[in-house]
Design a protein around this motif. Structure first.
Motif, short mmCIF file in Angstrom:
data_model
loop_
_atom_site.label_atom_id
_atom_site.label_comp_id
_atom_site.label_asym_id
_atom_site.label_seq_id
_atom_site.Cartn_x
_atom_site.Cartn_y
_atom_site.Cartn_z
N GLY A 88 0.80 -1.22 0.00
CA GLY A 88 0.00 0.00 0.00
C GLY A 88 0.83 1.26 0.00
O GLY A 88 0.29 2.37 0.02
N LYS A 89 2.16 1.13 0.02
CA LYS A 89 3.07 2.28 0.00
C LYS A 89 2.80 3.24 1.16
O LYS A 89 2.78 4.45 0.99
CB LYS A 89 2.99 3.03 -1.34
N PHE A 90 2.51 2.68 2.32
CA PHE A 90 2.26 3.56 3.47
C PHE A 90 2.98 3.04 4.71
O PHE A 90 3.44 1.89 4.75
CB PHE A 90 0.76 3.69 3.75
N TYR A 91 3.08 3.92 5.67
CA TYR A 91 3.51 3.55 7.01
C TYR A 91 2.29 3.65 7.91
O TYR A 91 1.56 4.65 7.85
CB TYR A 91 4.59 4.50 7.54
N LEU A 92 2.09 2.64 8.73
CA LEU A 92 1.03 2.73 9.73
C LEU A 92 1.69 3.17 11.03
O LEU A 92 2.56 2.47 11.57
CB LEU A 92 0.34 1.38 9.91
N ILE A 93 1.27 4.33 11.49
CA ILE A 93 1.87 4.93 12.69
C ILE A 93 0.89 4.77 13.85
O ILE A 93 -0.31 4.98 13.69
CB ILE A 93 2.14 6.44 12.42
N ARG A 94 1.41 4.40 14.98
CA ARG A 94 0.58 4.32 16.19
C ARG A 94 1.16 5.31 17.19
O ARG A 94 2.36 5.27 17.52
CB ARG A 94 0.64 2.90 16.75
N ASN A 95 0.32 6.19 17.67
CA ASN A 95 0.75 7.15 18.69
C ASN A 95 -0.34 7.22 19.76
O ASN A 95 -1.36 6.53 19.64
CB ASN A 95 1.06 8.52 18.04
N PRO A 96 -0.18 8.00 20.78
CA PRO A 96 -1.19 8.02 21.85
C PRO A 96 -2.59 8.44 21.38
O PRO A 96 -3.59 8.16 22.05
CB PRO A 96 -0.62 9.04 22.85
N ASP A 97 -2.67 9.11 20.22
CA ASP A 97 -3.98 9.53 19.69
C ASP A 97 -4.68 8.41 18.93
O ASP A 97 -5.88 8.49 18.65
CB ASP A 97 -3.82 10.74 18.76
N GLY A 98 -3.94 7.41 18.49
CA GLY A 98 -4.53 6.34 17.69
C GLY A 98 -3.60 5.89 16.57
O GLY A 98 -2.38 5.85 16.75
N VAL A 99 -4.21 5.58 15.43
CA VAL A 99 -3.40 5.13 14.28
C VAL A 99 -3.64 6.07 13.10
O VAL A 99 -4.73 6.62 12.93
CB VAL A 99 -3.75 3.68 13.87
N LEU A 100 -2.61 6.25 12.31
CA LEU A 100 -2.76 6.98 11.05
C LEU A 100 -1.84 6.35 10.01
O LEU A 100 -0.81 5.74 10.35
CB LEU A 100 -2.48 8.48 11.20
N ALA A 101 -2.28 6.46 8.77
CA ALA A 101 -1.50 5.90 7.66
C ALA A 101 -0.89 7.05 6.89
O ALA A 101 -1.58 8.01 6.51
CB ALA A 101 -2.38 5.07 6.75
#
Ligand code: FES
Length: 182
Positions: A88-101
Protein backbone atom coordinates in the motif's frame (compact mmCIF):
# COMPACT_ATOMS: atom_id res chain seq x y z
CA UNK A 1 6.43 -16.97 -36.06
CA UNK A 2 3.91 -14.22 -35.23
CA UNK A 3 4.74 -12.07 -38.30
CA UNK A 4 4.30 -15.12 -40.54
CA UNK A 5 0.97 -15.88 -38.88
CA UNK A 6 -0.13 -12.28 -39.32
CA UNK A 7 0.77 -12.36 -42.98
CA UNK A 8 -1.05 -15.64 -43.56
CA UNK A 9 -4.15 -14.31 -41.80
CA UNK A 10 -3.90 -11.15 -43.87
CA UNK A 11 -3.68 -13.14 -47.06
CA UNK A 12 -6.62 -15.28 -46.02
CA UNK A 13 -8.77 -12.27 -45.10
CA UNK A 14 -7.72 -10.37 -48.20
CA UNK A 15 -8.34 -13.43 -50.31
CA UNK A 16 -11.77 -13.86 -48.86
CA UNK A 17 -12.63 -10.24 -49.56
CA UNK A 18 -11.17 -10.54 -53.03
CA UNK A 19 -13.35 -13.55 -53.78
CA UNK A 20 -16.55 -11.78 -52.82
CA UNK A 21 -18.67 -10.93 -55.86
CA UNK A 22 -18.01 -7.44 -57.20
CA UNK A 23 -21.22 -6.54 -58.92
CA UNK A 24 -21.25 -9.81 -60.80
CA UNK A 25 -17.70 -9.37 -62.08
CA UNK A 26 -15.25 -12.19 -61.63
CA UNK A 27 -12.34 -11.59 -59.26
CA UNK A 28 -9.05 -11.31 -61.09
CA UNK A 29 -5.60 -12.33 -59.89
CA UNK A 30 -4.52 -8.70 -59.62
CA UNK A 31 -7.50 -7.89 -57.45
CA UNK A 32 -6.83 -10.90 -55.24
CA UNK A 33 -3.18 -9.94 -54.70
CA UNK A 34 -4.08 -6.32 -53.99
CA UNK A 35 -6.73 -7.21 -51.43
CA UNK A 36 -4.51 -9.82 -49.81
CA UNK A 37 -1.74 -7.24 -49.49
CA UNK A 38 -4.12 -4.65 -48.07
CA UNK A 39 -5.44 -7.26 -45.65
CA UNK A 40 -1.90 -8.05 -44.42
CA UNK A 41 -1.01 -4.40 -44.07
CA UNK A 42 -4.29 -3.69 -42.29
CA UNK A 43 -3.81 -6.47 -39.77
CA UNK A 44 -0.17 -5.57 -39.11
CA UNK A 45 -1.17 -1.92 -38.63
CA UNK A 46 -4.01 -2.85 -36.30
CA UNK A 47 -1.79 -5.10 -34.19
CA UNK A 48 1.00 -2.52 -34.08
CA UNK A 49 -1.45 0.22 -33.13
CA UNK A 50 -3.05 -2.00 -30.49
CA UNK A 51 0.35 -2.80 -29.01
CA UNK A 52 1.23 0.90 -28.90
CA UNK A 53 -2.00 1.77 -27.11
CA UNK A 54 -1.43 -1.10 -24.65
CA UNK A 55 2.05 0.26 -24.00
CA UNK A 56 0.73 3.72 -23.16
CA UNK A 57 -2.25 2.48 -21.15
CA UNK A 58 -1.85 3.07 -17.40
CA UNK A 59 -0.52 -0.13 -15.93
CA UNK A 60 -2.36 -0.29 -12.63
CA UNK A 61 -1.19 -3.50 -11.08
CA UNK A 62 -0.76 -4.62 -7.53
CA UNK A 63 -2.63 -3.62 -4.43
CA UNK A 64 -1.85 0.08 -4.31
CA UNK A 65 -5.07 2.02 -4.85
CA UNK A 66 -7.25 -0.54 -3.08
CA UNK A 67 -8.48 -0.76 0.52
CA UNK A 68 -5.86 -2.81 2.35
CA UNK A 69 -6.21 -4.33 5.79
CA UNK A 70 -3.50 -4.62 8.40
CA UNK A 71 -4.41 -7.26 10.95
CA UNK A 72 -4.55 -6.28 14.61
CA UNK A 73 -1.54 -8.48 15.32
CA UNK A 74 0.59 -6.36 13.00
CA UNK A 75 -0.41 -2.93 14.30
CA UNK A 76 2.58 -1.42 16.10
CA UNK A 77 2.44 -0.56 19.77
CA UNK A 78 2.51 3.05 20.91
CA UNK A 79 6.01 4.40 20.54
CA UNK A 80 7.21 1.58 18.31
CA UNK A 81 8.55 2.24 14.82
CA UNK A 82 5.82 2.61 12.21
CA UNK A 83 4.82 -0.45 10.23
CA UNK A 84 6.09 -0.25 6.65
CA UNK A 85 3.36 -1.72 4.42
CA UNK A 86 4.89 -2.08 0.97
CA UNK A 87 1.81 -3.17 -1.04
CA UNK A 88 0.00 0.00 0.00
CA UNK A 89 3.07 2.28 0.00
CA UNK A 90 2.26 3.56 3.47
CA UNK A 91 3.51 3.55 7.01
CA UNK A 92 1.03 2.73 9.73
CA UNK A 93 1.87 4.93 12.69
CA UNK A 94 0.58 4.32 16.19
CA UNK A 95 0.75 7.15 18.69
CA UNK A 96 -1.19 8.02 21.85
CA UNK A 97 -3.98 9.53 19.69
CA UNK A 98 -4.53 6.34 17.69
CA UNK A 99 -3.40 5.13 14.28
CA UNK A 100 -2.76 6.98 11.05
CA UNK A 101 -1.50 5.90 7.66
CA UNK A 102 1.14 8.04 5.97
CA UNK A 103 1.91 7.80 2.26
CA UNK A 104 5.62 7.10 1.90
CA UNK A 105 6.09 9.32 -1.16
CA UNK A 106 8.08 12.47 -0.40
CA UNK A 107 5.97 15.56 -1.10
CA UNK A 108 9.01 17.32 -2.55
CA UNK A 109 9.82 15.32 -5.67
CA UNK A 110 8.38 11.92 -4.92
CA UNK A 111 11.20 9.80 -3.53
CA UNK A 112 10.30 6.99 -1.18
CA UNK A 113 10.99 8.15 2.35
CA UNK A 114 12.40 5.67 4.86
CA UNK A 115 11.83 5.81 8.58
CA UNK A 116 15.09 6.05 10.47
CA UNK A 117 14.84 4.11 13.70
CA UNK A 118 17.94 5.72 15.18
CA UNK A 119 16.43 9.21 15.33
CA UNK A 120 12.73 8.36 15.15
CA UNK A 121 12.14 10.44 12.03
CA UNK A 122 11.49 10.05 8.34
CA UNK A 123 14.41 11.27 6.27
CA UNK A 124 14.23 11.61 2.52
CA UNK A 125 17.44 10.34 0.89
CA UNK A 126 17.04 12.55 -2.18
CA UNK A 127 17.23 16.14 -0.93
CA UNK A 128 17.20 15.76 2.82
CA UNK A 129 13.65 16.60 3.84
CA UNK A 130 12.93 15.49 7.38
CA UNK A 131 9.54 14.55 8.85
CA UNK A 132 8.84 13.67 12.47
CA UNK A 133 7.44 10.36 13.75
CA UNK A 134 3.93 11.39 12.65
CA UNK A 135 5.16 12.32 9.18
CA UNK A 136 4.85 16.04 9.93
CA UNK A 137 7.26 18.39 8.20
CA UNK A 138 10.40 19.29 10.13
CA UNK A 139 12.93 20.65 7.63
CA UNK A 140 14.20 20.55 4.08
CA UNK A 141 12.73 21.50 0.68
CA UNK A 142 9.44 19.60 1.12
CA UNK A 143 6.51 22.04 1.08
CA UNK A 144 4.38 20.24 3.68
CA UNK A 145 4.00 17.12 5.79
CA UNK A 146 3.77 13.65 4.29
CA UNK A 147 0.32 12.93 2.94
CA UNK A 148 -2.09 10.58 4.71
CA UNK A 149 -4.64 7.96 3.72
CA UNK A 150 -8.04 7.40 5.38
CA UNK A 151 -8.07 4.69 8.04
CA UNK A 152 -10.86 2.59 9.53
CA UNK A 153 -10.61 0.33 12.57
CA UNK A 154 -12.96 -2.63 12.97
CA UNK A 155 -14.23 -4.23 16.18
CA UNK A 156 -11.27 -6.57 16.36
CA UNK A 157 -8.59 -3.97 15.89
CA UNK A 158 -7.88 -4.63 12.23
CA UNK A 159 -7.00 -1.47 10.36
CA UNK A 160 -8.16 -0.84 6.80
CA UNK A 161 -6.31 1.81 4.82
CA UNK A 162 -7.84 3.38 1.71
CA UNK A 163 -4.70 3.66 -0.40
CA UNK A 164 -6.64 5.13 -3.31
CA UNK A 165 -7.34 8.34 -1.39
CA UNK A 166 -4.36 10.58 -0.74
CA UNK A 167 -4.96 13.47 1.65
CA UNK A 168 -2.75 16.50 2.02
CA UNK A 169 -2.31 18.26 5.34
CA UNK A 170 -0.33 21.01 7.01
CA UNK A 171 1.20 19.70 10.21
CA UNK A 172 0.06 16.95 12.52
CA UNK A 173 -3.09 17.28 14.59
CA UNK A 174 -4.64 14.58 16.83
CA UNK A 175 -7.80 14.29 14.74
CA UNK A 176 -5.69 12.86 11.93
CA UNK A 177 -5.38 9.70 13.99
CA UNK A 178 -8.19 7.19 14.47
CA UNK A 179 -8.64 6.05 18.07
CA UNK A 180 -7.16 2.62 18.65
CA UNK A 181 -7.99 0.97 21.97
CA UNK A 182 -6.71 -2.54 21.55
S1 FES B 1 12.31 14.17 -3.01
FE1 FES B 1 12.40 14.14 -0.87
S2 FES B 1 13.48 15.91 -0.37
FE2 FES B 1 13.38 15.94 -2.52
Amino acid sequence: MLPLLRTLIGIAVGGFVALLPHGGRKTGRRSFVRNATLGSVGIVSALTGGGFVALLWPNKTGDFGRDLTVSAAEVPTVGAAPLRWAPGKFYLIRNPDGVLAVYWKCVHLGCTVPFIDADGQFRCPCHGSVYDANGAYVSGPAPRSLDTMPVEVDDEGNVTVATGTIQTRGGYSPEQAVAYNF
